[in-house]
Design an enzyme around this catalytic site. Structure first.
Site, PDB file in Angstrom:
ATOM      1  N   ASP A   1       5.885   0.631   6.974  1.00 39.98           N
ATOM      2  CA  ASP A   1       5.235   0.969   5.651  1.00 39.98           C
ATOM      3  C   ASP A   1       4.810  -0.548   5.030  1.00 39.98           C
ATOM      4  OD1 ASP A   1       7.487   2.806   6.320  1.00 39.98           O
ATOM      5  OD2 ASP A   1       7.556   3.766   4.207  1.00 39.98           O
TER       6      ASP A   1
ATOM      7  N   ASP B   1       8.192  -2.528  -1.884  1.00 38.25           N
ATOM      8  CA  ASP B   1       7.138  -1.777  -2.387  1.00 38.25           C
ATOM      9  C   ASP B   1       6.422  -2.233  -3.945  1.00 38.25           C
ATOM     10  OD1 ASP B   1       7.022   0.029  -0.515  1.00 38.25           O
ATOM     11  OD2 ASP B   1       8.660   1.148  -1.270  1.00 38.25           O
TER      12      ASP B   1
HETATM   13  N1  GLY Z   1       6.831   4.105   1.813  1.00 38.24           N
HETATM   14  C1  GLY Z   1       7.440   5.057   1.846  1.00 38.24           C
HETATM   15  C2  GLY Z   1       7.059   6.422   2.292  1.00 38.24           C
HETATM   16  O1  GLY Z   1       5.952   6.581   3.037  1.00 38.24           O
HETATM   17  O2  GLY Z   1       7.890   7.547   2.018  1.00 38.24           O
END
Ligand code: GLY
Length: 369
Positions: free
Chosen positions: A151, A94
């Site tokens: 994601d 992330d």
């Molecule tokens: N990317 C983590 C979530 O959407 O919770």
């Protein structure tokens, strides 16, 4: 659209002119809000994956208002994130979300040289997570070494950016390898998508889908669908490769068919009837994806889907008073685990809501590209 985007954006900016000061005075990086206070992330301190959304929101508000306070607040909190590059321990895939919307935005909008270096630093960390058997490793736990997640399609944007900044194609090449794997392994024939797929980290053999933040194994977590929708749209904008546009359209069509009559978004498109789990995070992310997709297709229904979502959220789930510090309510981090928030305000809902409104009013700085 029933609501006027410029009017709503003005109301949001006016509210943040009041409430963002509370975060600045407290010296914190907000994750969610309650009455009269901002609350920091529930896990991993300032390395929690959502850290970039506050500075990103400040840049969106700055683009709309040109009020210097928002720029200063973006820079204050960017520093908190660049400190985490030194600690490193909790950072994961992330870094795309975290650093594209902070340093990446700072560099894009002002040309700041240190912000450029910090953006490249983060892109290199993401590159380092690529397992040459074919996927970018999502999380850090040893038992999750073989996990890739939908994601990550959004995090790939920092790799495309790094290739443009350095003229070195290897960043974009890894992004495409991961995106192509996502098409093969995550997208289902009915247009829905898996959240997590596990691979053997030594051979790349697919082990199978793993249940994630949605209702159950094999169901359809709406936020994952939104990450895929917007992520593949961005992959297309970055590469002009038709296969990414096709993937984005498939994900978008499935999402559009599942928007609730009131314009809100269920946390999982397969959740049992009668179980009320709304996730406006998914709705706000998808609205941004639909708007961008409508610009590169001859599909006015995509813009209509974005407007339905925005009207639904603004009519039913927006707090323009001071009940909470943020705006968008009914955000749900995970279907079964309420630890990170359920039916509450969470900062990236406000981020994507403001991004969508900036797109509709011609003020979007397009921080992802
Ligand atoms: N990317 C983590 C979530 O959407 O919770």
């Amino acid at each position: 659209m029933r609501n006027q985007p410029a009017l709503i954006a003005e109301k949001i900016a006016a509210k943040f002119q009041r409430t963002a000061k509370l975060a600045a005075d407290a010296g914190i990086l907000p994750y969610k809000s309650a009455a009269g206070e901002w609350i920091t992330s529930p896990f991993d301190g300032n390395s929690w994956w959502t850290g970039g959304f506050w500075p990103g929101l400040m840049w969106q508000l700055y683009s709309f208002t040109h009020n210097d306070f928002f720029q200063q607040e973006a820079l204050r909190t960017e520093k908190m994130l660049t400190d985490e590059l030194r600690t490193f321990r909790f950072l994961n895939h992330d870094v795309g979300f975290m650093y594209l919307l902070s340093c990446g935005a700072h560099h894009k909008l002002t040309g700041d040289e240190q912000a450029a270096q910090d953006t490249l630093h983060a892109a290199n960390l993401l590159m380092g997570r690529y397992n040459p058997v074919g996927y970018i490793r999502a999380w850090n736990e040893k038992k999750k070494m073989g996990y890739a997640i939908i994601d990550c399609m959004m995090n790939l944007s920092i790799l495309f950016r790094a290739s443009r900044m350095t003229e070195d194609p290897r960043f974009a090449k890894v992004a495409q390898l991961h995106a192509d794997m996502t098409i093969r392994e995550f997208l289902r024939p009915n247009g829905s998508s898996a959240h997590i797929v596990e691979f053997d980290p030594a051979t790349g053999a697919r082990i199978g889908e793993v249940a994630g933040q949605g209702y159950t194994l094999g169901s359809s977590w709406s936020r994952g669908q939104a990450w895929g929708l917007y992520g593949f749209t961005l992959a297309y904008l970055n590469t002009k490769e038709e296969r990414y546009l096709k993937a984005a359209k498939g994900l978008a069509d499935y999402f559009a068919a599942n928007i609730r009559p009131d314009g809100l978004t269920n946390s999982d498109f397969c959740q049992p009837e009668g179980e009320e789990r709304i996730d406006n995070l998914a709705g706000a992310i998808a609205a941004c994806g639909f708007i961008e997709l409508s610009k590169v297709t001859d599909r006015p229904d995509y813009l209509a889907a974005a407007e339905t979502l925005l009207d639904g959220m603004i009519d039913h789930c927006a707090d323009f008073e001071d009940t909470i510090c943020g705006i968008l309510t009914h955000c749900t981090a995970s279907y079964h685990d309420d630890g990170a928030g359920r039916h509450t305000n969470i900062i990236y809902g406000d981020y994507f809501l403001m991004e969508a409104l900036n797109k509709l009013t011609g003020n979007d700085p397009m921080l992802w590209i």
